[in-house]
Each structure stands twice: as structure tokens, then as C-alpha cells.
Design a protein around this motif. Structure first.
Motif, PDB file in Angstrom:
ATOM      1  N   VAL A   1     -51.769  -9.798  20.993  1.00 51.30           N
ATOM      2  CA  VAL A   1     -52.794  -8.962  21.317  1.00 51.30           C
ATOM      3  C   VAL A   1     -53.639  -9.176  20.346  1.00 51.30           C
ATOM      4  O   VAL A   1     -55.005  -9.402  20.380  1.00 51.30           O
ATOM      5  N   PHE A   2     -53.333  -9.021  19.033  1.00 46.38           N
ATOM      6  CA  PHE A   2     -54.370  -9.337  17.799  1.00 46.38           C
ATOM      7  C   PHE A   2     -54.872 -10.356  17.711  1.00 46.38           C
ATOM      8  O   PHE A   2     -56.177 -10.326  17.475  1.00 46.38           O
ATOM      9  N   ASN A   3     -54.082 -11.529  18.112  1.00 46.52           N
ATOM     10  CA  ASN A   3     -54.772 -13.029  18.218  1.00 46.52           C
ATOM     11  C   ASN A   3     -55.841 -13.125  19.314  1.00 46.52           C
ATOM     12  O   ASN A   3     -56.869 -13.704  18.937  1.00 46.52           O
ATOM     13  N   GLN A   4     -55.547 -12.392  20.438  1.00 43.48           N
ATOM     14  CA  GLN A   4     -56.507 -12.245  21.567  1.00 43.48           C
ATOM     15  C   GLN A   4     -57.889 -11.585  21.080  1.00 43.48           C
ATOM     16  O   GLN A   4     -58.778 -12.194  21.779  1.00 43.48           O
ATOM     17  N   TRP A   5     -57.677 -10.630  20.351  1.00 43.84           N
ATOM     18  CA  TRP A   5     -58.955  -9.791  20.497  1.00 43.84           C
ATOM     19  C   TRP A   5     -59.346  -9.559  18.905  1.00 43.84           C
ATOM     20  O   TRP A   5     -59.817  -8.610  18.294  1.00 43.84           O
ATOM     21  N   SER A   6     -58.880 -10.655  17.921  1.00 40.85           N
ATOM     22  CA  SER A   6     -59.189 -10.470  16.527  1.00 40.85           C
ATOM     23  C   SER A   6     -60.713 -10.367  16.266  1.00 40.85           C
ATOM     24  O   SER A   6     -61.278  -9.956  15.065  1.00 40.85           O
ATOM     25  N   HIS A   7     -61.476 -10.949  17.268  1.00 36.80           N
ATOM     26  CA  HIS A   7     -63.089 -10.914  16.992  1.00 36.80           C
ATOM     27  C   HIS A   7     -63.578  -9.538  17.069  1.00 36.80           C
ATOM     28  O   HIS A   7     -64.727  -8.979  16.268  1.00 36.80           O
ATOM     29  N   ALA A   8     -62.763  -8.459  17.662  1.00 32.03           N
ATOM     30  CA  ALA A   8     -63.139  -7.139  17.660  1.00 32.03           C
ATOM     31  C   ALA A   8     -63.251  -6.462  16.285  1.00 32.03           C
ATOM     32  O   ALA A   8     -63.754  -5.439  15.842  1.00 32.03           O
ATOM     33  N   LEU A   9     -62.610  -7.111  15.195  1.00 33.60           N
ATOM     34  CA  LEU A   9     -62.519  -6.703  13.889  1.00 33.60           C
ATOM     35  C   LEU A   9     -64.037  -6.508  13.370  1.00 33.60           C
ATOM     36  O   LEU A   9     -64.423  -5.815  12.429  1.00 33.60           O
ATOM     37  N   ASP A  10     -65.046  -7.321  13.792  1.00 33.56           N
ATOM     38  CA  ASP A  10     -66.385  -7.313  13.364  1.00 33.56           C
ATOM     39  C   ASP A  10     -67.029  -5.845  13.800  1.00 33.56           C
ATOM     40  O   ASP A  10     -68.041  -5.480  12.994  1.00 33.56           O
ATOM     41  N   ARG A  11     -66.228  -4.961  14.588  1.00 36.92           N
ATOM     42  CA  ARG A  11     -66.933  -3.663  14.770  1.00 36.92           C
ATOM     43  C   ARG A  11     -66.466  -2.647  13.757  1.00 36.92           C
ATOM     44  O   ARG A  11     -67.015  -1.796  13.823  1.00 36.92           O
ATOM     45  N   PHE A  12     -65.525  -3.022  12.892  1.00 39.09           N
ATOM     46  CA  PHE A  12     -65.066  -2.157  12.043  1.00 39.09           C
ATOM     47  C   PHE A  12     -66.169  -1.762  10.867  1.00 39.09           C
ATOM     48  O   PHE A  12     -66.771  -2.654  10.427  1.00 39.09           O
TER      49      PHE A  12
ATOM     50  N   VAL B   1     -55.634   7.876  13.395  1.00 44.57           N
ATOM     51  CA  VAL B   1     -56.890   8.480  12.793  1.00 44.57           C
ATOM     52  C   VAL B   1     -57.673   7.428  11.975  1.00 44.57           C
ATOM     53  O   VAL B   1     -59.079   7.351  12.028  1.00 44.57           O
ATOM     54  N   VAL B   2     -56.857   6.588  10.942  1.00 40.35           N
ATOM     55  CA  VAL B   2     -57.660   5.483  10.152  1.00 40.35           C
ATOM     56  C   VAL B   2     -58.372   4.692  11.182  1.00 40.35           C
ATOM     57  O   VAL B   2     -59.634   4.289  10.772  1.00 40.35           O
ATOM     58  N   PHE B   3     -57.588   4.139  11.955  1.00 39.53           N
ATOM     59  CA  PHE B   3     -58.199   3.082  12.816  1.00 39.53           C
ATOM     60  C   PHE B   3     -59.376   3.622  13.617  1.00 39.53           C
ATOM     61  O   PHE B   3     -60.697   2.900  13.226  1.00 39.53           O
ATOM     62  N   TYR B   4     -59.502   4.700  14.256  1.00 41.61           N
ATOM     63  CA  TYR B   4     -60.821   5.320  14.819  1.00 41.61           C
ATOM     64  C   TYR B   4     -61.763   5.606  13.675  1.00 41.61           C
ATOM     65  O   TYR B   4     -63.161   5.617  14.147  1.00 41.61           O
ATOM     66  N   SER B   5     -61.494   6.159  12.553  1.00 40.11           N
ATOM     67  CA  SER B   5     -62.402   6.399  11.567  1.00 40.11           C
ATOM     68  C   SER B   5     -63.045   5.171  11.184  1.00 40.11           C
ATOM     69  O   SER B   5     -64.303   5.287  10.795  1.00 40.11           O
ATOM     70  N   LEU B   6     -62.870   3.923  11.482  1.00 37.17           N
ATOM     71  CA  LEU B   6     -63.458   2.622  11.062  1.00 37.17           C
ATOM     72  C   LEU B   6     -64.507   2.176  12.199  1.00 37.17           C
ATOM     73  O   LEU B   6     -65.097   1.635  12.277  1.00 37.17           O
ATOM     74  N   LEU B   7     -64.325   3.137  13.435  1.00 32.94           N
ATOM     75  CA  LEU B   7     -65.214   2.738  14.725  1.00 32.94           C
ATOM     76  C   LEU B   7     -66.033   3.702  14.895  1.00 32.94           C
ATOM     77  O   LEU B   7     -65.729   4.818  15.918  1.00 32.94           O
TER      78      LEU B   7
END
Length: 396
Positions: free
Chosen positions: A253-264, A331-337
Motif C-alpha cells: 500500500v505504501f509503495n502504491q500511494w507514496s506520492h501522498a506524502l507530499d500532503r504532509f 493521532v500523529v498521522f492526522y496531525s500532519l494532514l
């Protein structure tokens, strides 16, 4: 939305209530199950039968419902959409997204329970009942006694967030919550039994839940994997091996959607931790969210008690650490979004919040009970038997 005719609402209501009662009665008792089922289904039934009511139909929920009806009515029969793999292919093609499971759930609900907006909501109430059974088993697996597990399950089933989000609006959060809890439950089961034939079944259930989440909220398996690894750091080598079951699907999943890291937005983390945890603020709730007014107040009131309950569980229950790790990771994950700071994403962790809040109440109740018994009978709880002492010492 128009009110639902009583005869249309009554049949699915009775059927789902009866099945829910049969599921819960072995775990929380017959009378308690009857009361809980009534309190879970009646508010929704009353709401949908009234001619004048506030609109709790949030945008996403209405879209899920209307788009599902449109697919059935315009081009496809229900049988084409309800059964994989053809149904999945059609939904992905028509909706242009892989997050098609909740549309499918709406189609199934409408087909079985009726074509009005109440159908998927009643189905979600039933899902929360199934979640209650899983929650009971998690408490038992954590080493808690039957009384603690029974009352804890009732607290979860009637938790203010669970009632609010399942009774009035059509949201996929309940399904995400159930699948997440299922994965975490089977992880600790595998850790407990080690290499055993039953562990194969548990691993299959984990794989099925992970695969299902991919079509619902794809990144949740990554969060659970991170939580499992964090749990392993606090626990043992066996926990690390158990968490390894999730690494392969999570990496995919991470490999398929790693581009989403740009949203952090990493500079928002400190503010985000506070904002996400305390959303919504009771004084700033939008009109179409007013059904969250009381839950928001109660969440704020129980914040410090919940932290106390979390601390006691972390110290005294190793199996609780995986749930606490999951809450921390989420909580940490969503705090970055910042665009995902809404309360709907916090709801998927409601089973963790319910546990730590209940544990605080149980601890306080045990202390009061021991003090009362000592004052009443003149006994020393450290040296003589106190009623329910086994539950108190093992669950406090």
C-alpha cells in the motif's frame, strides 16, 4: 429527506434488533442486551419516522447513498453490483476510485433493508454491535475478568460517539473501526497462542480485513502496521514476529500511494496533535453537526480521565499497548494532514477512547467500593476478603 413510513422501517428494525440481541446476550446478559439494543436502535427509528427533523445527512453520506441508488437505477442490476469480482470492477470503473466498498455496502443495505436513507444507517448500527462482540473478546484476551469485560462492552456499545455516528448519519467510520479492531484482536490472539492451527485462521482473518480496508480507507493497514511495530518495541520478540504479518501488505500500500506524502505538513504537528484530539470544539459545531454537541462536551470532560486510564493500562496490561500504540499513530498521522482534522477520522479509534475512559471509571469505582467496604465492615482491603476483590485487583 422525507420521513420513512412506519411499516417500511419496522421490519428491518425488528430483524436487526433481534439478531443484535442474539449476538450480545451471551456476553452481556439477556436483560442488559435487551436494554442496549433498545437504546441503540430506537433513537434512529424515532429520527427517521418523524416528519420534521434536523438534517443530519452529511454531504459524504448522502453522496454514498444517492450514487449507489443511481448506479442501481440507471445501468446495472443489483445482482451485478453486489457480487465480486464483477461488482468491484463495475464500481471502480463507474466511480473512478478504488474506495468502492462503502458504496457496495450502501447497495447491499438498500437491497435488503429498503430504499430509503435509513437502510445503510441501520446496517451501521448492526456493525457497531458486531464491533461490541469483538471489543468484548479483546478485553478477555487482555486478561480482564468477565464483569469488567461485560461492563466495558456495554460502555463501548452505548458510547456517545458510537451512538451519535451510527444513529443519524451514513458514514464509513463504523466499518473502518470494526475492521481495525478485528485486525488488532487477531494479532494479540496469534501472539498468545504462537504456532498453532488456530493461528492460520487468525492470519487469514487479518489478511481478509487488510484486503477489505484497501477498498475502504487504503492507508489504515499502514497505520496498524506502524502501531504493531511500536507495540513490539514495548513488548517482546514474539510481538515483533506477530507484527511482521502486516509488513508485506503495508509495504504494498505504501509503495502504491507514496506520492501522498507530499500532503504532509510537518510544521503543523504540534498544533495538529491538539487540534485533532480536541475536535470538535463544543462551542464551534456547525449546524449540520449539532448531533455531536453532547459527545463533544463529554469527550472534553473525559480527556484527562482518559489519559489517566491510558497510563494505568499501559503499565498493567501489555496487550493494551497495541491499542494505545494505534491511537498514538493515528493521532500523529492526522496531525500532519490539516485537511483531515475533522472529527470523522477520530471516530475510527473510538474503541480505544472507550476503553481508556471506561478503565478510568472502573478504577475509580473500585477505589470507592473498597473504601465503602472498609468503612462499612471495618476491614482492611489489604488483609481480608472484599466482595469482587478478584475483579478489582486484576482489572484496576
Amino acid at each position: 429527506m422525507m420521513p420513512v413510513e412506519l411499516d417500511v422501517l419496522l421490519v428491518p428494525l425488528i430483524v436487526l434488533s433481534a439478531v443484535s440481541y442474539l449476538l450480545l446476550a451471551p456476553y452481556i446478559g439477556k436483560r442488559t442486551a435487551l436494554l442496549v439494543v433498545t437504546l441503540k436502535f430506537v433513537p434512529s427509528a424515532v429520527y427517521f419516522s418523524l416528519p420534521k427533523k434536523n438534517n443530519f445527512g452529511l454531504g459524504d453520506g448522502i453522496s454514498y447513498y444517492q450514487d449507489s441508488l443511481a448506479l442501481v437505477g440507471d445501468a446495472y442490476g443489483r445482482s451485478e453490483l453486489m457480487y465480486p469480482p464483477s461488482g468491484v470492477d463495475i464500481l471502480v470503473s463507474e466511480l473512478d476510485t478504488q474506495h468502492v466498498l462503502y458504496y457496495w455496502w450502501n447497495i447491499v443495505s438498500v437491497d435488503i433493508l429498503g430504499t430509503s436513507y435509513h437502510a445503510p444507517i441501520l446496517a451501521n448500527i448492526f456493525l457497531s454491535v458486531v464491533g461490541g462482540v469483538a471489543f468484548y473478546h479483546f478485553l478477555i484476551e487482555s486478561g480482564h475478568g468477565s464483569s469488567y469485560s461485560r461492563y466495558g462492552t456495554v460502555f463501548f456499545l452505548l458510547h456517545w460517539d458510537v451512538l451519535a455516528w451510527t444513529s443519524f448519519t451514513n458514514t464509513k467510520g463504523t466499518m473502518v473501526m470494526l475492521l481495525s479492531l478485528t485486525i488488532l484482536l487477531y494479532l494479540i490472539k496469534i501472539k498468545r497462542i504462537g504456532k498453532n492451527k488456530a493461528s492460520i485462521y487468525y492470519a487469514v482473518m487479518i489478511a481478509a480485513s487488510v484486503a477489505t480496508l484497501y477498498w475502504l480507507r487504503f492507508y489504515v493497514p499502514v497505520l496498524i502496521t506502524a502501531a504493531a511495530v511500536l507495540w513490539a518495541l514495548f513488548d517482546s520478540r514474539q510481538a515483533l514476529l506477530t507484527s511482521g504479518l502486516l509488513i508485506a501488505p503495508a509495504m504494498y500500500v505504501f509503495n502504491q500511494w507514496s506520492h501522498a506524502l507530499d500532503r504532509f505538513v510537518f510544521e503543523s504537528i504540534l498544533f495538529g496533535l491538539i487540534r485533532f484530539t480536541l475536535t470538535p470544539q463544543p462551542w464551534s459545531i456547525a449546524p449540520n453537526y449539532w448531533f455531536l454537541q453532547l459527545p463533544a462536551v463529554l469527550h472534553w470532560l473525559f480527556l484527562i480521565p482518559a489519559l489517566y486510564g491510558a497510563g494505568r493500562l499501559f503499565i498493567r496490561r501489555k496487550t493494551a499497548r497495541i491499542l494505545l500504540s494505534y491511537l498514538l499513530v493515528v493521532v500523529v498521522f492526522y496531525s500532519l494532514l490539516p485537511d483531515l482534522w475533522g472529527v470523522r477520522h477520530r471516530y475510527q479509534t473510538v474503541f480505544v477512547w472507550a476503553w481508556i475512559q471506561f478503565h478510568f471509571l472502573w478504577t475509580v469505582g473500585s477505589m470507592v467500593s473498597l473504601t465503602f467496604d472498609e468503612d462499612r465492615f471495618g476491614t482492611n482491603p489489604q488483609s481480608s476478603h472484599v466482595p469482587h476483590r478478584e475483579e478489582t485487583t486484576s482489572d484496576g
